[in-house]
Scaffold this active site. Structure first.
Site, mmCIF file in Angstrom:
data_model
loop_
_atom_site.group_PDB
_atom_site.id
_atom_site.type_symbol
_atom_site.label_atom_id
_atom_site.label_comp_id
_atom_site.label_asym_id
_atom_site.label_seq_id
_atom_site.Cartn_x
_atom_site.Cartn_y
_atom_site.Cartn_z
ATOM 1 N N GLU A 167 -4.362 7.038 1.647
ATOM 2 C CA GLU A 167 -5.563 6.207 1.543
ATOM 3 C C GLU A 167 -6.560 6.593 2.627
ATOM 4 O OE1 GLU A 167 -5.605 1.772 0.792
ATOM 5 O OE2 GLU A 167 -6.359 1.767 2.854
ATOM 6 N N PHE A 201 -10.821 5.602 4.069
ATOM 7 C CA PHE A 201 -11.917 4.633 3.967
ATOM 8 C C PHE A 201 -13.238 5.316 4.328
ATOM 9 C CE2 PHE A 201 -10.243 4.188 8.298
ATOM 10 C CZ PHE A 201 -11.396 4.313 9.067
ATOM 11 N N LYS A 230 -18.530 5.238 9.036
ATOM 12 C CA LYS A 230 -19.820 4.571 9.247
ATOM 13 C C LYS A 230 -20.955 5.547 9.517
ATOM 14 C CE LYS A 230 -17.876 0.232 10.978
ATOM 15 N NZ LYS A 230 -17.806 -0.721 12.113
ATOM 16 N N ASP A 286 -11.985 -9.096 0.431
ATOM 17 C CA ASP A 286 -12.172 -10.095 1.485
ATOM 18 C C ASP A 286 -13.595 -10.622 1.448
ATOM 19 O OD1 ASP A 286 -9.575 -9.696 2.441
ATOM 20 O OD2 ASP A 286 -10.239 -7.942 3.593
ATOM 21 N N TYR A 324 -1.158 4.642 4.450
ATOM 22 C CA TYR A 324 -2.459 4.215 4.954
ATOM 23 C C TYR A 324 -2.786 5.089 6.168
ATOM 24 C CZ TYR A 324 -1.714 0.190 1.923
ATOM 25 O OH TYR A 324 -1.492 -0.615 0.824
#
Length: 622
Positions: free
Chosen positions: A21, A23, A26, A113, A276
């Site tokens: 995984e 993500f 930024k 969330d 992860y």
């Protein structure tokens, strides 16, 4: 390929499999660095990756972009997270459309969330309140195109600790079309095995994929465990607490603990693990090595073709590529994504009017001018540039302007020959050794189905000074086994090939199949590559200040030297392509280079005289 099919294959073969995984970062630099890491971790052998969803705005867009990159350019089967958080029907449909166009066939459907500024979760338009609503919508809209995963919670989730209630919700999601389960991270193997039993008692039979978080540092391990309310076995804390301030020791102990967790899970009948990664490679790699799951030279990652296959929509059946883009996979996929022939699933003729322009795809050199000067220095002579190429051949440099990745293990058999060529100023930017019928399971050269044989013609692509080119051409013409293309930046083109048809330089022979010819040399594609190759060199030159010796030198090479590719069509002869250059060396030739005169007012003016790059590799006034 659906994740369900991958898991079924792992169960059928008894071979453990795993996935990663990532993500969305930024910053723009963080994104580029992650792409580089994803490409390196491709070689670990994951069955698939997934990309988490950033609710709303730029991060949500970035998730979709990362799915496109992973599928199309890196050949990574990708599962896209999609949440209901801050997502109305229009946004959800747009995300699904983009995933579909990227060739993505797997979605992990989540509620998500609440945004940080909200205390409780609220549906954006009243339609998508729970993950089950998202599952139902995807199944209704796209039928069976997407495999749909949902979350499982062996230790409860933050707003619901009632196990029976969570299992009821899980059963609803499965009944509405979910086809696999990915669990929240955990470290308690016994509790996970107990929970799996409860899931099966509810009549839920779809595959369960446990989520594993490797340990990178003590602080991050504790922070994530606390954030997820994970139970950490007492013996783990006993082992980690005394060494918590030594990151290297924590990783060493952590890999053993996590690997033992994985073994207990697999012993309970689970066939696939999901790591992860937190966008980091080292801790995950250490666990895989501890489990002895990493590919090795004797147990390589199996590949269907000798190059990294794109999984974009319409390209999954592509089985032929020009060799010129061997070291620039992303550039090739980008520039050919609109070729007319791809809807038919075949590599086609680049005369297609859809063949991409250079500027449209951003194929130029990556990295800032400063970082590239730091990487490759400020060469002032052909000898300096040759030294950079030699360092690359010796794996002392990870890249060159024309090669985005380190030299592959396949080149070991010709490495000494490549080094000798570059030491003499014959700058090689692409090559492959001759291979005369090795088994398709060969750890270095093998590809395709088992029980086959693969072949390669010796191939060499290099930059050649105009002083040496006539002699090289004379030698090529004297050997009937050699064919070549040569071109200058201005477009002067020469070849001895009898037609514009393709010349296969890699092929395989397999039981019950036609001969597969996945890598070719072809006239029109070579001219397209020529533009890119010279563009990369000019981009490198422009990393240096105007009128600097480095810029003048590199620009001169780009403007005057030939780009030459040579194929030895006798695949049984591995060395004659290198013997072609015996006795030739750029070091014996003075290469004129103009140098600036620095006046006292700080303005640079070019001299009317000429300087030379001589055999010692220094710049001197003529």
């Amino acid at each position: 390929m659906h994740i369900n099919e991958m898991l079924a294959e792992a169960e059928r073969t008894g071979q453990p499999s795993f996935s990663f995984e990532y993500f969305p970062p930024k910053t723009a630099q963080g994104v580029q660095n992650l792409y580089d890491r994803m490409e390196r971790m491709y070689d670990f052998g994951p069955k698939f990756i997934d990309i988490t969803w950033g609710a709303g705005g730029r991060i949500a867009e970035l998730t979709c972009d990362m799915v496109v990159q992973a599928q199309a350019y890196f050949g990574l089967e990708t599962c896209m997270h999609l949440t209901c958080t801050d997502m109305g029907e229009e946004k959800i449909n747009d995300a699904l459309r983009r995933a579909y166009k990227a060739g993505c066939t797997n979605i992990l459907a989540l509620r998500g969330d609440p945004p940080r500024e909200k205390e409780q979760w609220v549906a954006a338009d009243g339609k998508f309140r729970y993950a089950k609503d998202l599952v139902a919508h995807i199944r209704k809209t796209y039928g069976n195109h997407f495999d749909i995963g949902v979350a499982g919670y062996p230790e409860g989730c933050d707003d619901n600790k009632d196990e029976d209630s969570l299992l009821d919700h899980l059963k609803e999601k499965v009944d509405l079309g979910a086809t696999f389960i990915v669990t929240q991270m955990f470290y308690d193997a016994d509790n996970f095995v107990r929970w799996v039993g409860k899931v099966r008692e509810r009549g839920i039979t779809i595959p369960i994929v446990p989520g594993i978080m490797p340990i990178a540092t003590y602080a991050s391990f504790l922070r994530r465990a606390n954030h997820m309310n994970c139970k950490v076995p007492e013996q783990w804390m006993t082992a980690l607490e005394p060494i918590k301030n030594d990151d290297a020791a924590v990783r060493e102990v952590g890999k053993t603990l996590v690997a033992e967790l994985c073994r207990k899970i697999m012993a309970a009948g689970i066939v696939h693990l999901h790591f992860y990664t937190m966008n980091l490679a080292q801790a995950t790699r250490m666990v895989l090595e501890e489990l002895d799951w990493m590919p090795t030279t004797t147990r390589p990652r199996k590949q269907a073709l000798p190059w990294k296959q794109s999984l974009a929509l319409g390209r999954r059946e592509e089985d032929v590529r020009p060799i010129f883009w061997r070291n620039r996979n992303k550039s090739y996929v980008s520039r050919t994504q609109d070729w007319d022939e791809f809807p038919n699933g075949r590599w086609g003729d680049s005369r297609s009017p859809a063949f991409g322009e250079l500027d449209a795809y951003g194929i130029g050199l990556t990295g800032t001018n400063e970082s590239n000067r730091k990487k490759w220095g400020e060469p002032k002579s052909v000898k300096d540039i040759a030294s950079l190429f030699v360092r690359y051949m010796e794996n002392d440099l990870p890249s060159l302007p024309w090669s985005e990745a380190p030299l592959t293990i396949e080149s070991n058999s010709i490495k000494n020959d490549l080094i000798k060529l570059n030491q003499r100023g014959l700058l090689t930017i692409n090559s492959q050794p001759a291979v005369d019928g090795v088994k398709s399971t060969h750890p270095i050269y093998g590809w395709g189905p088992s029980n086959g044989y693969v072949y390669q013609k010796a191939y060499l692509e290099l930059l050649v000074t105009p002083e040496l080119f006539p002699e090289i051409l004379r030698r090529i013409e004297a050997n009937p086994d050699l064919s070549y293309y040569a071109v200058t930046r201005s477009g002067q083109f020469l070849t001895n090939t009898p037609s514009e048809g393709p010349n296969a330089v890699t092929w395989g022979v397999f039981p019950g199949k036609e001969i597969v010819q996945p890598t070719i040399v072809e006239h029109i594609s070579f001219l397209a590559w020529k533009d890119e190759a010279y563009r990369l060199g000019m981009d490198w030159a422009h990393c240096h200040d105007a009128n600097s010796p480095s810029r003048i030198l590199i620009e001169k090479i780009m403007n005057e030297w030939y780009l030459v590719n040579i194929v030895n069509n006798d695949f049984r002869e591995p060395r004659s392509i290198f013997e072609l250059f015996d006795g030739l060396s750029v070091q014996d030739i003075d290469v004129p280079v103009k140098t600036p005169i620095h006046e006292s007012n700080g303005i640079d003016k070019e001299s009317n005289g000429v300087s030379t790059v001589n055999g010692s590799g220094t710049v001197s006034a003529a």
